[in-house]
Design an enzyme around this catalytic site. Structure first.
Site, PDB file in Angstrom:
ATOM      1  CE  LYS A  41      21.501  -2.931   0.889  1.00 24.61           C
ATOM      2  NZ  LYS A  41      21.679  -2.566  -0.737  1.00 24.61           N
TER       3      LYS A  41
ATOM      4  CB  CYS B  99      31.986 -14.134   7.965  1.00 27.16           C
ATOM      5  SG  CYS B  99      32.369 -12.454   6.485  1.00 27.16           S
TER       6      CYS B  99
ATOM      7  CG  HIS C  40      27.889 -11.892   8.478  1.00 25.86           C
ATOM      8  ND1 HIS C  40      29.080 -11.201   9.282  1.00 25.86           N
ATOM      9  CD2 HIS C  40      28.359 -10.918   7.326  1.00 25.86           C
ATOM     10  CE1 HIS C  40      30.165 -10.538   8.198  1.00 25.86           C
ATOM     11  NE2 HIS C  40      29.612 -10.774   7.048  1.00 25.86           N
TER      12      HIS C  40
ATOM     13  CB  SER D  90      27.937 -11.187  -1.681  1.00 25.27           C
ATOM     14  OG  SER D  90      28.038  -9.837  -0.951  1.00 25.27           O
TER      15      SER D  90
ATOM     16  CD  GLU E 264      36.568 -14.368   5.682  1.00 26.49           C
ATOM     17  OE1 GLU E 264      36.723 -14.432   4.409  1.00 26.49           O
ATOM     18  OE2 GLU E 264      35.426 -14.042   6.105  1.00 26.49           O
TER      19      GLU E 264
HETATM   20  N1  COA Z   1      23.909   8.774  -0.672  1.00 28.15           N
HETATM   21  C1  COA Z   1      22.894   8.381   0.060  1.00 28.15           C
HETATM   22  N2  COA Z   1      22.844   6.699   0.038  1.00 28.15           N
HETATM   23  C2  COA Z   1      24.090   6.623  -1.114  1.00 28.15           C
HETATM   24  C3  COA Z   1      24.241   7.576  -2.211  1.00 28.15           C
HETATM   25  C4  COA Z   1      24.258   8.237  -0.902  1.00 28.15           C
HETATM   26  N3  COA Z   1      24.727   9.255  -1.801  1.00 28.15           N
HETATM   27  N4  COA Z   1      24.978   6.606  -2.806  1.00 28.15           N
HETATM   28  C5  COA Z   1      24.904   5.269  -3.179  1.00 28.15           C
HETATM   29  N5  COA Z   1      23.554   4.806  -2.103  1.00 28.15           N
HETATM   30  C6  COA Z   1      23.367   4.128  -1.375  1.00 28.15           C
HETATM   31  C7  COA Z   1      23.027   2.867  -2.663  1.00 28.15           C
HETATM   32  O1  COA Z   1      21.282   3.276  -2.848  1.00 28.15           O
HETATM   33  C8  COA Z   1      23.078   1.603  -1.706  1.00 28.15           C
HETATM   34  O2  COA Z   1      22.023   1.470  -0.855  1.00 28.15           O
HETATM   35  P1  COA Z   1      21.247   0.295  -0.840  1.00 28.15           P
HETATM   36  O3  COA Z   1      21.591  -0.681  -0.991  1.00 28.15           O
HETATM   37  O4  COA Z   1      19.928   0.202   0.308  1.00 28.15           O
HETATM   38  O5  COA Z   1      20.445   0.390  -2.399  1.00 28.15           O
HETATM   39  C9  COA Z   1      24.159   1.423  -1.140  1.00 28.15           C
HETATM   40  O6  COA Z   1      24.408   2.928  -1.180  1.00 28.15           O
HETATM   41  C10 COA Z   1      25.709   0.807  -1.687  1.00 28.15           C
HETATM   42  O7  COA Z   1      25.268   2.321  -3.484  1.00 28.15           O
HETATM   43  P2  COA Z   1      25.559   0.669  -4.646  1.00 28.15           P
HETATM   44  O8  COA Z   1      26.026   1.687  -5.491  1.00 28.15           O
HETATM   45  O9  COA Z   1      25.210  -0.566  -4.637  1.00 28.15           O
HETATM   46  O10 COA Z   1      28.249   0.826  -4.186  1.00 28.15           O
HETATM   47  P3  COA Z   1      28.683  -0.405  -5.007  1.00 28.15           P
HETATM   48  O11 COA Z   1      27.888  -0.985  -6.435  1.00 28.15           O
HETATM   49  O12 COA Z   1      29.999   0.482  -3.950  1.00 28.15           O
HETATM   50  O13 COA Z   1      28.525  -1.565  -3.599  1.00 28.15           O
HETATM   51  C11 COA Z   1      29.316  -3.054  -2.103  1.00 28.15           C
HETATM   52  C12 COA Z   1      28.305  -1.474  -2.276  1.00 28.15           C
HETATM   53  C13 COA Z   1      28.621  -3.590  -0.747  1.00 28.15           C
HETATM   54  C14 COA Z   1      28.258  -4.064  -2.912  1.00 28.15           C
HETATM   55  C15 COA Z   1      30.449  -3.250  -2.261  1.00 28.15           C
HETATM   56  O14 COA Z   1      31.070  -2.277  -0.956  1.00 28.15           O
HETATM   57  C16 COA Z   1      31.451  -4.462  -1.918  1.00 28.15           C
HETATM   58  O15 COA Z   1      31.630  -5.305  -2.942  1.00 28.15           O
HETATM   59  N6  COA Z   1      31.815  -5.178  -0.929  1.00 28.15           N
HETATM   60  C17 COA Z   1      32.421  -5.809  -0.275  1.00 28.15           C
HETATM   61  C18 COA Z   1      31.307  -7.248  -0.408  1.00 28.15           C
HETATM   62  C19 COA Z   1      30.169  -7.261   1.088  1.00 28.15           C
HETATM   63  O16 COA Z   1      30.650  -6.538   1.792  1.00 28.15           O
HETATM   64  N7  COA Z   1      29.331  -8.020   0.620  1.00 28.15           N
HETATM   65  C20 COA Z   1      27.700  -8.082   2.049  1.00 28.15           C
HETATM   66  C21 COA Z   1      27.023  -9.212   2.452  1.00 28.15           C
HETATM   67  S1  COA Z   1      28.358 -10.770   2.460  1.00 28.15           S
END
Ligand code: COA
Length: 422
Positions: A281, A150, A272, A240, A118
């Site tokens: 998860k 992906c 993936h 996502s 992609e």
């Molecule tokens: N210590 C340990 N863990 C911590 C933490 C800390 N200090 N702070 C946050 N976390 C954990 C959260 O609890 C969460 O865990 P959980 O998902 O098991 O609940 C995780 O870290 C991510 O935190 P979150 O607040 O959800 O992060 P974010 O708002 O920055 O978003 C993504 C994370 C992945 C959604 C973001 O990086 C993204 O949009 N990525 C691109 C899309 C993607 O990869 N999608 C996946 C499916 S294809």
């Protein structure tokens, strides 16, 4: 009677033998047709990967973004992120991954080169035809790119399987290559990465054989997409995550129904890996259906499957296959073990299928080289990372030269044509 019809009838009765009548009622005709295949063993004969020679440490990124490093290391499960200079693109990475495994004999036998990606650099010409040239594959071959987020690498792999089942003496080169970029300071920044996985699909493979048990699922949803003209994807990250897990649990239920399996039938489940916490998860979402020792067994294999991705980050199409490679290199699975693979492409298309390990498969891996490739990369400072991130190949149509000695790196762009080291 046509050969196809005979095939269908034989398959129908073979499957009817395997499933009790009440189960047969719940299996639709489509799934029976899908299961219809020859007895020939087809699968991955060779597999390798390539990443650029630079990475960013996630603690450095966390500090620069004033975030607790544990969020990246524990919360997302990422320790390092592969970074590419402008001179290394999906062609460079894909050709390098494939060059490591192909012999001259293979290059004569390959009929198709399919690149799942992609991160295309061209709306028309495919990366596959350039890689076909760079690798000196015999000219009477098909070369094309295939896309769905992906999921593209899996689409390529299944296409390769189908071709080899019709042309058993020929081979197909599958490359899953991507550059995952969300932008500096974006929500997705810690889930970037890049690289390519190359797989040679043949009959009587040395590493893994398909079990012809694919289950698919499609849902038209906007969790991640990149409209034409956008440098970076538009993404609803939390949606996502949710669609990914929902897709897995649905497809897992369907798989149990159609293939009459349970978690005990799988020596390992691979996923993936947009970031390594994501697959964990999904895996944990099915834990309530199994005893604790079963959960521990699958999670131990999962930990082996994410070792490389923790150091590379997201490869989009290649992520599932980097996970598979990490499992093969770092686990003690034995011949006959069945590995489940969950492929997910936002948007959303997913597939679950399994493959079985072949006798002496460890002998055909390039495990030492894989470890060395990761260990020898240069750690970038944040300033170097941001500079590299912002550098773009010129689009003025003029002639520009570059000096990157890496195999297949871009050495010139002229008239909007990229020229690669060969
Ligand atoms: N210590 C340990 N863990 C911590 C933490 C800390 N200090 N702070 C946050 N976390 C954990 C959260 O609890 C969460 O865990 P959980 O998902 O098991 O609940 C995780 O870290 C991510 O935190 P979150 O607040 O959800 O992060 P974010 O708002 O920055 O978003 C993504 C994370 C992945 C959604 C973001 O990086 C993204 O949009 N990525 C691109 C899309 C993607 O990869 N999608 C996946 C499916 S294809």
């Amino acid at each position: 009677m046509e050969e196809e019809q005979i095939y269908f009838l034989i398959s129908f009765f073979t499957i009817a033998d395997r499933y009790p009548p009440q189960t047969m009622n719940s299996i639709n005709k489509d799934s029976i047709i899908r299961t219809r295949r020859s007895n020939m063993t087809i699968g991955i004969d060779k597999i390798s990967f390539q990443v650029p020679n630079y990475y960013l440490d996630m603690t450095d990124l966390a500090n620069a973004r004033e975030t607790d490093p544990n969020k990246f290391h524990i919360g997302l499960g990422q320790d390092q992120m592969a970074i590419n200079p402008e001179t290394q693109d999906i062609v460079t990475l894909g050709a390098s991954a494939a060059a490591k495994i192909l012999t001259d004999e293979d290059k004569k036998d390959i009929d198709m080169v399919i690149v799942g990606t992609e991160s295309s650099t061209d709306f028309s010409k495919s990366a596959a035809v350039i890689i076909h040239n760079l690798l000196d594959i015999q000219p009477f071959a098909r070369s094309f790119e295939i896309k769905h987020a992906c999921y593209g690498g899996t689409a390529a792999l299944q296409q390769a399987h189908d071709y080899v089942s019709l042309h058993p003496d020929r081979k197909v080169l599958v490359i899953a290559a991507d550059i995952a970029k969300y932008g500096l300071n974006s929500g997705g920044e810690p889930t970037q990465g890049c690289g390519a996985v190359a797989m040679l699909i043949t009959k009587e493979p040395h590493i893994l054989a398909f079990n012809n048990d694919s289950v698919f699922y499609s849902e038209d949803v906007y969790d991640f997409w990149r409209p034409a003209g956008h440098d970076y994807p538009l993404v609803d990250g939390h949606l996502s995550n949710q669609i990914y897990i929902d897709s897995f649990t649905r497809i897992w239920e369907q798989n149990k129904k159609i293939n009459q399996t349970s978690s005990e039938d799988y020596a390992a489940l691979t996923f993936h890996l947009p970031y390594t916490k994501m697959g964990r998860k999904a895996l944990r979402a099915i834990f309530p259906e199994m005893p604790e020792e079963e959960q521990q067994r699958l999670e131990a294999r999962y930990d082996e499957a994410i070792l490389y991705s923790r150091q590379v980050g997201n490869l989009y199409t290649g992520s599932l296959y980097l996970g598979l490679l990490s499992l093969l290199d770092n686990s003690q699975l034995v011949a006959g073990d069945r590995v489940g693979l969950f492929s997910y492409g936002s948007g959303a298309v997913s597939e679950f299928f399994s493959m079985t390990l072949m006798e002496d498969y460890k002998k055909y891996l390039t495990s030492e080289n894989n470890h060395t490739l990761l260990a020898q990369r240069k750690r970038l400072t944040i300033a170097e990372y941001e500079k590299m991130f912002n550098e773009k190949l010129p689009t003025d149509g003029g002639s520009h030269s570059f000096s990157d000695p890496t195999d297949f790196a871009i050495n010139k762009i002229d008239g909007d044509i990229r020229y690669y080291n060969k």
